[in-house]
Design an enzyme around this catalytic site. Structure first.
Site, PDB file in Angstrom:
ATOM      1  N   PHE A  32      90.502  74.181  89.260  1.00 41.55           N
ATOM      2  CA  PHE A  32      90.401  75.577  88.864  1.00 41.55           C
ATOM      3  C   PHE A  32      89.941  75.704  87.415  1.00 41.55           C
ATOM      4  CE2 PHE A  32      92.316  79.405  87.013  1.00 41.55           C
ATOM      5  CZ  PHE A  32      91.608  80.344  87.746  1.00 41.55           C
ATOM      6  N   PHE A  34      88.416  73.506  85.655  1.00 44.15           N
ATOM      7  CA  PHE A  34      87.051  73.018  85.569  1.00 44.15           C
ATOM      8  C   PHE A  34      86.068  74.119  85.973  1.00 44.15           C
ATOM      9  CE2 PHE A  34      83.198  71.032  86.987  1.00 44.15           C
ATOM     10  CZ  PHE A  34      82.992  70.018  86.068  1.00 44.15           C
ATOM     11  N   SER A  80      55.009  47.086  91.750  1.00 42.50           N
ATOM     12  CA  SER A  80      55.722  46.796  92.993  1.00 42.50           C
ATOM     13  C   SER A  80      56.019  45.293  93.019  1.00 42.50           C
ATOM     14  CB  SER A  80      54.914  47.242  94.196  1.00 42.50           C
ATOM     15  OG  SER A  80      53.691  46.566  94.197  1.00 42.50           O
ATOM     16  N   LEU A  81      56.624  44.856  94.093  1.00 41.01           N
ATOM     17  CA  LEU A  81      57.038  43.456  94.177  1.00 41.01           C
ATOM     18  C   LEU A  81      56.256  42.726  95.256  1.00 41.01           C
ATOM     19  CD1 LEU A  81      60.908  43.930  94.158  1.00 41.01           C
ATOM     20  CD2 LEU A  81      59.559  42.838  92.369  1.00 41.01           C
ATOM     21  N   GLU A 111      69.582  40.687  94.069  1.00 41.76           N
ATOM     22  CA  GLU A 111      70.059  42.050  94.347  1.00 41.76           C
ATOM     23  C   GLU A 111      69.612  42.426  95.738  1.00 41.76           C
ATOM     24  OE1 GLU A 111      68.179  44.535  91.443  1.00 41.76           O
ATOM     25  OE2 GLU A 111      68.994  43.340  89.801  1.00 41.76           O
ATOM     26  N   LYS A 113      67.613  44.852  98.308  1.00 35.69           N
ATOM     27  CA  LYS A 113      66.448  45.728  98.201  1.00 35.69           C
ATOM     28  C   LYS A 113      66.805  47.019  98.923  1.00 35.69           C
ATOM     29  CE  LYS A 113      61.475  45.688  98.440  1.00 35.69           C
ATOM     30  NZ  LYS A 113      61.252  47.011  99.009  1.00 35.69           N
ATOM     31  N   ASP A 115      66.568  50.734 100.350  1.00 32.79           N
ATOM     32  CA  ASP A 115      65.475  51.423 101.022  1.00 32.79           C
ATOM     33  C   ASP A 115      65.513  52.909 100.713  1.00 32.79           C
ATOM     34  OD1 ASP A 115      63.288  51.730 102.561  1.00 32.79           O
ATOM     35  OD2 ASP A 115      64.344  51.632 104.487  1.00 32.79           O
ATOM     36  N   GLU A 171      66.748  53.089  92.619  1.00 32.59           N
ATOM     37  CA  GLU A 171      66.343  53.571  93.936  1.00 32.59           C
ATOM     38  C   GLU A 171      67.163  54.805  94.288  1.00 32.59           C
ATOM     39  OE1 GLU A 171      63.859  51.905  94.983  1.00 32.59           O
ATOM     40  OE2 GLU A 171      63.661  52.201  97.145  1.00 32.59           O
ATOM     41  N   TYR A 223      68.585  49.639  88.783  1.00 32.35           N
ATOM     42  CA  TYR A 223      68.360  48.193  88.775  1.00 32.35           C
ATOM     43  C   TYR A 223      67.459  47.693  87.642  1.00 32.35           C
ATOM     44  CZ  TYR A 223      64.456  49.861  91.642  1.00 32.35           C
ATOM     45  OH  TYR A 223      63.400  50.555  92.120  1.00 32.35           O
ATOM     46  N   LYS A 286      65.229  37.943  90.940  1.00 39.05           N
ATOM     47  CA  LYS A 286      64.650  38.159  89.614  1.00 39.05           C
ATOM     48  C   LYS A 286      65.071  37.032  88.683  1.00 39.05           C
ATOM     49  CE  LYS A 286      65.131  43.130  90.263  1.00 39.05           C
ATOM     50  NZ  LYS A 286      65.768  44.387  89.884  1.00 39.05           N
ATOM     51  N   LYS A 310      62.171  39.994 102.551  1.00 35.74           N
ATOM     52  CA  LYS A 310      62.517  41.062 103.496  1.00 35.74           C
ATOM     53  C   LYS A 310      63.139  40.479 104.743  1.00 35.74           C
ATOM     54  CE  LYS A 310      59.382  44.662 102.669  1.00 35.74           C
ATOM     55  NZ  LYS A 310      59.308  45.944 103.279  1.00 35.74           N
ATOM     56  N   CYS A 404      53.362  75.108 126.032  1.00 38.45           N
ATOM     57  CA  CYS A 404      54.645  74.487 126.338  1.00 38.45           C
ATOM     58  C   CYS A 404      54.557  73.692 127.643  1.00 38.45           C
ATOM     59  CB  CYS A 404      55.722  75.567 126.446  1.00 38.45           C
ATOM     60  SG  CYS A 404      57.315  74.886 126.961  1.00 38.45           S
ATOM     61  N   CYS A 407      56.940  75.593 130.287  1.00 34.70           N
ATOM     62  CA  CYS A 407      56.743  76.953 130.810  1.00 34.70           C
ATOM     63  C   CYS A 407      55.334  77.486 130.584  1.00 34.70           C
ATOM     64  CB  CYS A 407      57.771  77.904 130.204  1.00 34.70           C
ATOM     65  SG  CYS A 407      57.478  78.273 128.471  1.00 34.70           S
ATOM     66  N   CYS A 422      57.995  76.492 121.172  1.00 29.14           N
ATOM     67  CA  CYS A 422      57.698  77.351 122.303  1.00 29.14           C
ATOM     68  C   CYS A 422      58.473  78.646 122.060  1.00 29.14           C
ATOM     69  CB  CYS A 422      58.157  76.716 123.615  1.00 29.14           C
ATOM     70  SG  CYS A 422      58.206  77.912 124.965  1.00 29.14           S
ATOM     71  N   CYS A 428      62.025  79.969 129.078  1.00 22.11           N
ATOM     72  CA  CYS A 428      61.623  78.562 129.160  1.00 22.11           C
ATOM     73  C   CYS A 428      62.798  77.711 129.683  1.00 22.11           C
ATOM     74  CB  CYS A 428      61.184  78.116 127.777  1.00 22.11           C
ATOM     75  SG  CYS A 428      60.687  76.406 127.677  1.00 22.11           S
TER      76      CYS A 428
HETATM   77  S1  IVH Z   1      62.924  45.845  90.911  1.00 18.36           S
HETATM   78  C1  IVH Z   1      58.668  45.220  88.927  1.00 18.36           C
HETATM   79  N1  IVH Z   1      65.049  45.901  92.383  1.00 18.36           N
HETATM   80  O1  IVH Z   1      61.245  48.005  95.839  1.00 18.36           O
HETATM   81  C2  IVH Z   1      59.380  45.682  90.135  1.00 18.36           C
HETATM   82  N2  IVH Z   1      63.147  47.116  93.133  1.00 18.36           N
HETATM   83  O2  IVH Z   1      58.212  46.877  95.766  1.00 18.36           O
HETATM   84  C3  IVH Z   1      60.634  46.328  89.782  1.00 18.36           C
HETATM   85  N3  IVH Z   1      63.499  48.323  95.216  1.00 18.36           N
HETATM   86  O3  IVH Z   1      59.309  50.324  94.211  1.00 18.36           O
HETATM   87  C4  IVH Z   1      61.421  46.693  90.973  1.00 18.36           C
HETATM   88  N4  IVH Z   1      65.597  47.730  95.521  1.00 18.36           N
HETATM   89  O4  IVH Z   1      61.647  51.047  94.647  1.00 18.36           O
HETATM   90  C5  IVH Z   1      63.784  46.319  92.253  1.00 18.36           C
HETATM   91  N5  IVH Z   1      67.052  45.880  93.564  1.00 18.36           N
HETATM   92  C6  IVH Z   1      65.785  46.298  93.430  1.00 18.36           C
HETATM   93  C7  IVH Z   1      65.164  47.142  94.381  1.00 18.36           C
HETATM   94  C8  IVH Z   1      63.840  47.515  94.189  1.00 18.36           C
HETATM   95  C9  IVH Z   1      64.584  48.433  95.993  1.00 18.36           C
HETATM   96  C10 IVH Z   1      62.192  48.956  95.502  1.00 18.36           C
HETATM   97  C11 IVH Z   1      61.624  49.690  94.320  1.00 18.36           C
HETATM   98  C12 IVH Z   1      60.213  49.256  94.191  1.00 18.36           C
HETATM   99  C13 IVH Z   1      59.987  48.397  95.383  1.00 18.36           C
HETATM  100  C14 IVH Z   1      59.235  47.177  94.930  1.00 18.36           C
END
Ligand code: IVH
Length: 681
Positions: A32, A34, A80-81, A111, A113, A115, A171, A223, A286, A310, A404, A407, A422, A428
């Protein structure tokens, strides 16, 4: 106090409470207090917008609408990776790293990955000033206001030694539980379901109305840490520090000294990852030391010091033989792929959802193509791609129906919606059947003994046209009717028949349904956007069908939690004379169209959204009168003392235990006079 100062103080105070709550799980104030402070801040900010601070906690609930997101350039490109699916590739990666570092010792951080959607947040002097999508890696969309709605993202961090300017990356995702909640709600109100958590997250982050974004509890795992200054020696240090500063860092990372340990991590998370609150599709490896990362450097697209492994999706390939277009309760048409049966993760898959016309286009799929199917977190498998190497002359473009399939009515597409509809709501057949199924479900009229083909049979025999007809059914009509259904999936026959016992059960259930509360009845009507929660709010407000039916749009739009969209839908529904006849027939059958609670005649809004409890006796009101007064001014009476209670009204001879509990929980106590003063405020 001057407003600018008060705004600054409130911002700091509320951010501190938020920090304690979200990062340390400590409630330093009751809800409250807050809310009151937050309301004070909201009001001041409205009056003095020039003094709104960039880390204002009011941003958590959104409210801004952007026509178009501004483009922002990333200070450091978002790369990207490299990807791999095999252990051999990982060993090779490890060999390249060893060679690149000329055999000097090194360690990895593993770590998961995640999604979701890559996000980048910029902090200036500890304040979150910008949040952006990855875009093409060089520039993305400025979605700062949407990112501010993420409850776990600090709006300001307090820590000694932080660089004046830094970026954190992570992410953004929609937690699976939240995804399910949203889809349950959508199913309730007849909206097409969101396809998967990843797309849902990405779509939400790109919404232009940040208040709508705030409704979906997005989250983000951080991350990466980036700054001009070098304040950490290793990635590990940065993860620990980010966590300390209050960022949401998933605790799933691990330091590994050898590729063997990396493999163990991979194996361990192969199954454990399904217990996490979000989808993951692999792990990221990494090199830990920053100086070593620098030494290894980058290729044009990705770092040489990191790689993604992956997990193999549980997938298979098969042929697309046909598409069936299913029509839902509100007329939304969903294409379903009919496949040559294929074994996938222990079950035989024969169909897969294609979601909508856009999805068919996105996949570029043609009839008779060989397609890849996968099982994700969702129940129905999905088509993830086309095997173009197998495309032959027999492949044919998919022509989306204009009418449709059930119907024949011409389909329409509403503005900005991915689905075709539809519009023949009443005539229908699948829409009619789905409306019955909605009506009989437990949370509506609870006549579930009519499920599994029985409704279909009753409609078939012309015994019912609308759910109101259920109340006219007699045992004579039902006894002995039966039908043999052929299950297309299994090829098996199934007999649906109305024997004596079944008929008795059904008629009893129909009769008992007349006692279902009015809110259930309103939900059962299946009015677009009116889910069970909304139905309760509406019933709380109006108390009776008569009051609701005759309410103009403006009144409907003023009901708490009912926005213009729901109000429009309700007003349109009740404006339809056939619907009014339908309601009258339910009324005649004896269905409840009045709430158990007394009908509320509104006298004002002075107590809107406030909660009360009373104890003792009062000079001006009996207990009933007091409750009626509270309701008439928009307040609610709670059944017990909790943190949710806003006021305890203390009368003569009030119960000492109630008073003590209110004191303990810091619930404000008011006298009868103070209560009356509130009414006239
Ligand atoms: S490190 C230089 N760590 O994967 C790359 N990426 O293809 C730095 N992702 O676009 C990314 N989990 O969105 C990193 N633990 C994680 C991740 C992660 C998901 C995604 C990220 C990036 C894609 C890389």
């Amino acid at each position: 106090m001057i407003p600018e100062q008060r705004i600054a103080d409130l911002t700091r105070q509320l951010n501190w409470y938020n920090h304690q709550y979200y990062q340390n799980s400590v409630s330093e104030v009751d809800d409250f207090t807050f809310d009151q402070l937050l309301q004070e801040l909201t009001a001041l900010e409205k009056e003095y917008p020039q003094h709104v601070r960039p880390d204002s906690p009011t941003a958590r609930v959104g409210g801004t609408i952007s026509k178009e997101f501004a483009t922002v350039y990333h200070r450091f490109p978002m790369l990207s990776l490299g990807n791999t699916y095999s252990e051999e590739d990982l060993v090779e990666f490890d060999n390249r790293v060893r060679k690149g570092l000329r055999d000097e010792p090194y360690e990895y951080i593993c770590e998961l990955k995640f999604d979701g959607v890559a996000l980048s947040m910029t902090y200036e002097n500890g304040v979150l000033v910008q949040g952006a999508t990855r875009g093409d890696g060089v520039r993305g969309d400025d979605i700062t206001n949407n990112i501010r709605t993420i409850r776990t993202m600090p709006l300001r961090i307090h820590a000694p030694g932080i660089p004046p300017l830094f970026e954190v990356r992570g992410e953004g995702f929609l937690p699976l539980a939240e995804f399910d909640r949203i889809n349950r709600e959508r199913d309730d109100i007849g909206e097409p379901l969101l396809a998967n958590p990843r797309n849902a997250a990405s779509g939400t982050f790109k919404q232009q109305n940040s208040a709508a974004v705030a409704q979906r509890r997005l989250d983000c795992y951080l991350y990466s840490f980036l700054a001009e200054e070098t304040i950490f020696k290793t990635h590990e240090e940065s993860l620990v520090a980010m966590k300390d500063w209050g960022f949401n860092v998933s605790p799933t990372w691990r330091k590994c000294a050898t590729i063997r340990e990396v493999m163990a991590y991979i194996n361990e998370w192969d199954t454990k990852r399904f217990d996490l609150p979000l989808g993951t599709d692999g792990i990221v490896l990494k090199v830990n030391r920053y100086d070593q990362q620098q030494e290894l450097g980058f290729t044009a697209k990705s770092p040489r010091w990191a790689i993604a492994f992956k997990y193999k999706a549980l997938g298979a390939s098969t042929t697309l033989n046909d598409i069936q277009y299913q029509v839902g309760r509100t007329g939304a048409v969903t294409p379903v792929a009919m496949l040559t049966p294929v074994l996938l993760a222990g079950t035989i898959v024969k169909r897969a959802s294609l979601h909508n016309a856009n999805e068919i286009e996105r996949l570029g799929v043609m009839m008779h193509d060989t397609v890849f199917v996968e099982k994700g977190g969702e129940i129905i498998p999905k088509i993830t791609g086309v095997d173009l190497t197998k495309r032959t002359d027999t492949s044919q473009p998919i022509v989306y129906p204009t009418h449709c399939p059930a119907c024949g009515t011409a389909l329409i597409r509403r503005e900005k919606e991915a689905h075709f509809y539809c519009p023949n709501e009443k005539g229908c057949p699948p829409q009619r059947q789905a409306r019955f199924e909605h009506f009989i479900q437990r949370r509506a009229m609870n006549i579930e003994s009519l499920g599994e083909g029985k409704i279909e049979l009753l409609i078939d025999r012309g015994l019912v046209q609308t759910p109101a007809d259920l109340y006219d059914l007699t045992a004579d009509q039902l006894l002995g009717i039966e039908k043999v259904f052929l299950d297309e999936e299994t090829g098996k026959k199934r007999v649906v028949s109305f024997r004596e016992k079944t008929v008795e059960n059904i008629l009893t259930a129909i009769d008992r349904s007349k006692g279902q509360p009015f809110a259930n009845v309103l939900f059962a009507l299946g009015i677009r956007y009116v889910g069970s929660t909304t139905a309760e709010r509406v019933v709380d407000y109006f108390g009776s069908m008569d009051a609701l039916m005759n309410a103009p749009y403006e009144t409907l739009a003023n009901v708490p939690d009912v926005g213009p969209r729901i109000a429009r839908s309700l007003a349109d529904w009740f404006a339809d004379s056939e619907n009014r006849v339908y309601v009258d027939r339910l009324r005649a059958a004896g269905v409840q169209l009045v709430s158990d609670r007394k009908e509320v005649v509104r006298e004002g809004d002075a107590l809107a959204d406030k909660t009360f409890l009373y104890s003792g006796t009062f000079a001006h009101f009996s207990r009933e009168e007091l409750e009626a007064k509270i309701a008439a001014h928009g307040g609610r009476v709670l059944s017990g003392i909790s943190k949710k209670l806003n006021y305890l009204i203390v009368g003569e001879n009030a119960g000492p235990s109630k008073v003590a509990k209110a004191e303990k929980l810091n619930v404000p106590m008011i006298s009868e006079d103070e209560f009356m003063a509130m009414l006239s405020e």
